[in-house]
Enzyme design. Sequence first.
Site, PDB file in Angstrom:
ATOM      1  N   SER A   1      41.009  76.935 -18.085  1.00 21.15           N
ATOM      2  CA  SER A   1      42.344  77.470 -17.791  1.00 21.15           C
ATOM      3  C   SER A   1      42.972  76.782 -16.590  1.00 21.15           C
ATOM      4  O   SER A   1      42.278  76.223 -15.736  1.00 21.15           O
ATOM      5  CB  SER A   1      42.266  78.976 -17.521  1.00 21.15           C
ATOM      6  OG  SER A   1      41.851  79.667 -18.673  1.00 21.15           O
TER       7      SER A   1
ATOM      8  N   MET B   1      58.229  83.873  -3.865  1.00 15.21           N
ATOM      9  CA  MET B   1      56.877  84.151  -3.389  1.00 15.21           C
ATOM     10  C   MET B   1      56.752  85.572  -2.868  1.00 15.21           C
ATOM     11  O   MET B   1      55.760  86.261  -3.118  1.00 15.21           O
ATOM     12  CB  MET B   1      56.499  83.151  -2.285  1.00 15.21           C
ATOM     13  CG  MET B   1      56.352  81.729  -2.778  1.00 15.21           C
ATOM     14  SD  MET B   1      54.972  81.542  -3.917  1.00 15.21           S
ATOM     15  CE  MET B   1      53.604  81.708  -2.795  1.00 15.21           C
TER      16      MET B   1
ATOM     17  N   GLU C   1      40.418  82.744 -14.858  1.00 16.75           N
ATOM     18  CA  GLU C   1      41.311  83.860 -15.210  1.00 16.75           C
ATOM     19  C   GLU C   1      40.830  84.528 -16.496  1.00 16.75           C
ATOM     20  O   GLU C   1      40.166  83.917 -17.326  1.00 16.75           O
ATOM     21  CB  GLU C   1      42.760  83.372 -15.334  1.00 16.75           C
ATOM     22  CG  GLU C   1      42.971  82.246 -16.340  1.00 16.75           C
ATOM     23  CD  GLU C   1      43.410  82.746 -17.696  1.00 16.75           C
ATOM     24  OE1 GLU C   1      43.647  83.962 -17.825  1.00 16.75           O
ATOM     25  OE2 GLU C   1      43.502  81.927 -18.622  1.00 16.75           O
TER      26      GLU C   1
ATOM     27  N   ALA D   1      64.523  88.032  -0.685  1.00 13.51           N
ATOM     28  CA  ALA D   1      64.293  88.214  -2.120  1.00 13.51           C
ATOM     29  C   ALA D   1      63.785  86.924  -2.749  1.00 13.51           C
ATOM     30  O   ALA D   1      64.087  86.609  -3.891  1.00 13.51           O
ATOM     31  CB  ALA D   1      65.588  88.661  -2.800  1.00 13.51           C
TER      32      ALA D   1
ATOM     33  N   THR E   1      48.710  80.021 -26.935  1.00 10.29           N
ATOM     34  CA  THR E   1      49.200  80.645 -25.707  1.00 10.29           C
ATOM     35  C   THR E   1      50.257  79.723 -25.099  1.00 10.29           C
ATOM     36  O   THR E   1      50.588  78.688 -25.669  1.00 10.29           O
ATOM     37  CB  THR E   1      48.051  80.851 -24.695  1.00 10.29           C
ATOM     38  OG1 THR E   1      47.679  79.564 -24.151  1.00 10.29           O
ATOM     39  CG2 THR E   1      46.830  81.484 -25.357  1.00 10.29           C
ATOM     40  N   CYS E   2      50.753  80.095 -23.918  1.00  6.02           N
ATOM     41  CA  CYS E   2      51.765  79.253 -23.269  1.00  6.02           C
ATOM     42  C   CYS E   2      51.177  77.914 -22.821  1.00  6.02           C
ATOM     43  O   CYS E   2      51.905  76.934 -22.663  1.00  6.02           O
ATOM     44  CB  CYS E   2      52.382  79.980 -22.082  1.00  6.02           C
ATOM     45  SG  CYS E   2      51.181  80.496 -20.833  1.00  6.02           S
TER      46      CYS E   2
ATOM     47  N   GLN F   1      43.250  86.800 -25.227  1.00  2.50           N
ATOM     48  CA  GLN F   1      43.998  86.048 -26.243  1.00  2.50           C
ATOM     49  C   GLN F   1      43.065  85.477 -27.311  1.00  2.50           C
ATOM     50  O   GLN F   1      43.389  85.493 -28.502  1.00  2.50           O
ATOM     51  CB  GLN F   1      44.798  84.936 -25.559  1.00  2.50           C
ATOM     52  CG  GLN F   1      45.929  85.480 -24.695  1.00  2.50           C
ATOM     53  CD  GLN F   1      46.478  84.460 -23.714  1.00  2.50           C
ATOM     54  OE1 GLN F   1      45.766  83.551 -23.271  1.00  2.50           O
ATOM     55  NE2 GLN F   1      47.741  84.602 -23.354  1.00  2.50           N
TER      56      GLN F   1
END
Length: 454
Positions: free
Chosen positions: A109, A193, A114, A190, A49-50, A120
């Site tokens: 994690s 957050m 999470e 914009a 995973t990342c 995954q």
Amino acid sequence: MQIVVVGVDYKTAPVEIREKLAFAEAELGAAMKQLAKQKSVLENVIVSTCNRTEVYAVVDQLHTGRYYMKAFLAEWFGVKVEAIAPYLRVLEGEAAIKHLFRVAAGLDSMVLGETQILGQVKDSYLLAQEVGTSGTIFNHLFKQAVTFAKRAHSETGIGAHAVSVSYAAVELAKKIFGRLAGKHVLIIGAGKMGTLAAQNLYGSGVGKVTVVNRTLEKAKQLAKQFAGEAKPLGELSCALLEADIVISSTGAKGYILTKEMVAPLEKMRKGRPLFMVDIAVPRDLDPALADLETVFLYDIDDLQDVVAANLAERQKAAARIETMIEAELMAFSQWLQTLGVVPVIAALREKALAIQAETMKSLERKLPHLSERDWKVLNKHTKSIINQLLRDPILQAKELAAGPNAEEALLLFMKIFNIEDAVKAERHIEQAKSVQCDEQDAEAVRAARPSWQL
């Protein structure tokens, strides 16, 4: 046989190392097949995973298995083992098994509890089944880990409370409005957050999104993500009339909304509650807005307080899950220990039944006058004697398998009963059955994979 995990994660390696050791999704199956060719590696599953790349393997020799797992990672990614060794986490035996349960449950994690990692892990296991690198041990272990992680989340509610500022805004909005369906969200600015909060609100089913920004083009770009409407900052008052939820993150030097600006709108809004979240630093919204009867105002510190309280709840749930994992480890250990004794018991039974069959043949020659009914009674009673004689040795074999030095103890047990060759034959039969079952499971997974979701 031993279970080993070798890998890197966000705790052991910086991102510049992790990105060098990340498997592309399309190459993961080929990587598992390549790893299966390494010496000592009997089964394997790779989770990438990342935030982590972890190689799980069943090895027949611990030292050799570790060596070739590290060498595989280095060779696959074109780096030297020495370059990545300081960042590698290596766990063996129970520590490796416990790590898998913690990873699947989200306890390891970056965001505690999470659920994305569970999907995954599950996908990696399914892929290993498809390519044939998961066998008897990992089929049992990964199924148990995935099932446990689902149960742990369900029973503890570890993922029920927001631990990010952007989602805490959604949680507060739900407390005020109940359901968010049909609610009108106004995004002022914009900023990152504000965008994240808008994404979470949009994902919760709000009805309409309006974006107000000094630069109309930026407002249009953000509004497009939510099929919303963009307005210039000059139309802010008009936008407030329609809004139910306001998220502000402009980064302006002073307040862009004050009590004096919003107070005249209260009558025009006919008493509708207005939930306002100020994520900007410095603040966009005048704290005096909270004095208005229909306004519910929260700033970044309020959201951080919500996150801190929720994180404390998650940590309590995590402690419960850690205790639950201990029971899972015991259950898997017991299963693993009995796995080695199954062929021993089968061979012992086969030998005893072979002796009984030879005895029956001898009796047939010596007692030809017995009726068919007599033979049935005799066969039944001789088998009963066999079962009674085997009862204590079988119980003893199971105890030996669950005790210390199980492998040596079972070898002695096999020598006493002279069943070493028979046990080898039974293990070959079990291995052939396992391969056949794995192939059938993989075929079933390929057929059903699209519908097997978390």
